[in-house]
Design a protein around this motif. Structure first.
Motif, short mmCIF file in Angstrom:
data_model
loop_
_atom_site.label_atom_id
_atom_site.label_comp_id
_atom_site.label_asym_id
_atom_site.label_seq_id
_atom_site.Cartn_x
_atom_site.Cartn_y
_atom_site.Cartn_z
N TYR A 15 -52.59 20.78 -22.71
CA TYR A 15 -53.67 19.84 -22.49
C TYR A 15 -54.43 20.21 -21.21
CZ TYR A 15 -50.64 17.33 -25.72
OH TYR A 15 -49.86 17.00 -26.79
N ASN A 40 -37.11 14.13 -24.80
CA ASN A 40 -38.44 13.55 -24.59
C ASN A 40 -39.27 14.49 -23.73
OD1 ASN A 40 -37.98 11.17 -25.94
ND2 ASN A 40 -37.24 10.10 -24.12
N GLY A 41 -40.50 14.70 -24.15
CA GLY A 41 -41.41 15.52 -23.36
C GLY A 41 -41.22 17.01 -23.54
N ALA A 42 -40.35 17.43 -24.46
CA ALA A 42 -40.08 18.87 -24.64
C ALA A 42 -41.26 19.59 -25.29
CB ALA A 42 -38.83 19.06 -25.49
N GLY A 43 -42.11 18.85 -25.99
CA GLY A 43 -43.28 19.48 -26.62
C GLY A 43 -43.28 19.41 -28.15
N LYS A 44 -42.46 18.56 -28.72
CA LYS A 44 -42.36 18.50 -30.20
C LYS A 44 -43.66 17.99 -30.82
CE LYS A 44 -38.86 15.67 -29.96
NZ LYS A 44 -38.86 15.46 -28.49
N THR A 45 -44.17 16.87 -30.30
CA THR A 45 -45.42 16.32 -30.85
C THR A 45 -46.57 17.30 -30.60
OG1 THR A 45 -44.65 14.07 -30.57
CG2 THR A 45 -47.03 14.36 -30.65
N THR A 46 -46.55 17.94 -29.47
CA THR A 46 -47.61 18.92 -29.15
C THR A 46 -47.59 20.05 -30.18
OG1 THR A 46 -47.40 18.34 -26.82
CG2 THR A 46 -48.47 20.45 -27.31
N ARG A 49 -49.23 18.70 -33.30
CA ARG A 49 -50.69 18.56 -33.09
C ARG A 49 -51.39 19.91 -33.19
NH1 ARG A 49 -50.16 14.77 -27.88
NH2 ARG A 49 -49.92 12.77 -28.93
N GLN A 191 -35.41 12.93 -32.93
CA GLN A 191 -34.55 12.78 -31.75
C GLN A 191 -33.10 12.56 -32.18
OE1 GLN A 191 -35.15 12.05 -28.23
NE2 GLN A 191 -37.37 12.15 -28.12
P1 ATP Z 1 -41.53 12.55 -27.09
O1 ATP Z 1 -40.36 12.47 -27.97
O2 ATP Z 1 -41.36 11.83 -25.80
O3 ATP Z 1 -42.85 12.27 -27.78
P2 ATP Z 1 -42.22 15.36 -27.25
O4 ATP Z 1 -41.21 16.44 -27.28
O5 ATP Z 1 -42.89 15.02 -28.55
O6 ATP Z 1 -41.56 14.09 -26.61
P3 ATP Z 1 -44.87 15.79 -26.28
O7 ATP Z 1 -45.39 14.45 -26.69
O8 ATP Z 1 -45.30 16.98 -27.04
O9 ATP Z 1 -43.29 15.76 -26.17
O10 ATP Z 1 -45.26 15.98 -24.75
C1 ATP Z 1 -44.98 17.20 -24.04
C2 ATP Z 1 -45.64 17.12 -22.69
O11 ATP Z 1 -47.05 17.02 -22.86
C3 ATP Z 1 -45.23 15.88 -21.86
O12 ATP Z 1 -45.07 16.29 -20.53
C4 ATP Z 1 -46.40 14.94 -22.01
O13 ATP Z 1 -46.55 14.15 -20.86
C5 ATP Z 1 -47.57 15.91 -22.15
N1 ATP Z 1 -48.66 15.31 -22.95
C6 ATP Z 1 -48.52 14.80 -24.20
N2 ATP Z 1 -49.72 14.33 -24.65
C7 ATP Z 1 -50.62 14.57 -23.66
C8 ATP Z 1 -52.02 14.33 -23.52
N3 ATP Z 1 -52.74 13.78 -24.48
N4 ATP Z 1 -52.61 14.72 -22.36
C9 ATP Z 1 -51.89 15.31 -21.38
N5 ATP Z 1 -50.56 15.57 -21.44
C10 ATP Z 1 -49.93 15.21 -22.56
#
Ligand code: ATP
Length: 261
Positions: A15, A40-46, A49, A191
């Motif tokens: 991002y 949490n925050g590892a980057g899975k949703t990213t 996306r 998770q």
């Molecule tokens: P969770 O289970 O908490 O959703 P995750 O593994 O899916 O965790 P992500 O949501 O991919 O993690 O987030 C990875 C990193 O990217 C985190 O540090 C989060 O703060 C950051 N992040 C996520 N979305 C955004 C955004 N829209 N803008 C900036 N940073 C973001």
């Protein structure tokens, strides 16, 4: 098709110019369920996306059914057969179950019969507004609507969020069965490590945006230290005792138990 339905190669994405994912490579074959695990925050949703085209890669590539997706819009990717069930379900509270299937998805007609075949309970709830469904029923509707698009690749983000484990234990095998019957590849962000690895063929663990472990589900399940070390970061050596009293496997069990509450 013999090759993977999804192939990420050296993917870096994030991002505002700051990478979250670093050099991520993974594959999903047709009919395969692959778990993407991580804290949490590892980057899975990213990762999801970036596959959907909501985020553009900074480096590396996403290939779908053997063809690169570079530059394809989220709409174009959806039309090519990528379905995404986002975290938080994305159902319309004011619409009935049946109306969810009458509503076209980006212009496509939905195959309600396919969804009802995999989730017969939804057919019984046809006339009920989504806002009046339980969390498990809403999740069924969200997944059912994705199946009704007859996707070639299904991305599911945190199916278990806010649901009792017993509900998740019923939903995940349906997803598994759909993948087997249809040849659709599934990338399952979850998770609940144990529940995900029970239905997945293979798994990848993301740690701070990079793949830290991967392999067949049976191997990952047999090696909880490896997964927990990924969850805890570099400091945790497999087999080591953690703060005074718990071993890594015990911590993994504890984390899973907490997630089940
Ligand atoms: P969770 O289970 O908490 O959703 P995750 O593994 O899916 O965790 P992500 O949501 O991919 O993690 O987030 C990875 C990193 O990217 C985190 O540090 C989060 O703060 C950051 N992040 C996520 N979305 C955004 C955004 N829209 N803008 C900036 N940073 C973001």
């Amino acid at each position: 098709m013999t090759g993977p339905v999804l192939e990420l190669s050296g993917l870096t994405a994030g991002y505002h110019g700051a990478p979250v994912l670093r050099d991520v490579s993974l594959t999903v074959a047709p009919g395969e369920v692959v778990a993407l695990l991580g804290a949490n925050g590892a980057g899975k949703t990213t990762t999801l996306r970036t596959i959907c085209g909501v985020l553009a890669p900074m480096a590396g590539s996403v290939a779908f059914a053997g063809a690169p997706l570079s530059g394809a819009s989220p709409d174009a990717r959806a039309r090519r057969g990528i379905a995404h069930v986002p975290e938080g379900r994305g159902v319309f509270f004011g619409l009935t179950v049946a109306e969810h299937f009458r509503l076209r998805h980006r212009g496509e007609r939905l195959d309600a019969a396919a969804a009802y075949r995999y989730f017969p309970a939804l057919e019984e709830l046809r006339g009920r507004r989504a806002g009046l469904l339980s969390g498990g029923e809403q999740q069924m509707l969200a997944v059912g609507r994705a199946l009704a698009r007859r996707p070639r690749l299904l991305l599911i983000d945190e199916l278990s969020l806010g649901l009792a484990p017993i509900i998740v234990e019923r939903l995940l095998p349906v997803v598994r069965g759909y993948a087997k019957d249809s040849g659709c590849g599934v990338l399952l962000v979850e998770q609940h490590v144990e529940l995900a690895l029970e239905v997945a063929d293979r798994g990848y663990v993301l740690s701070h945006g990079a793949i830290s472990a991967s392999g067949p589900s049976a191997e990952l399940r047999a090696n909880p230290d490896l997964i927990l070390a990924s969850y805890l970061g570099e400091g945790a050596a497999p087999g080591s005792a953690l703060p005074g009293f718990l071993s890594l496997p015990e911590c993994l069990t504890l984390i899973s138990s907490c997630k089940r509450l």
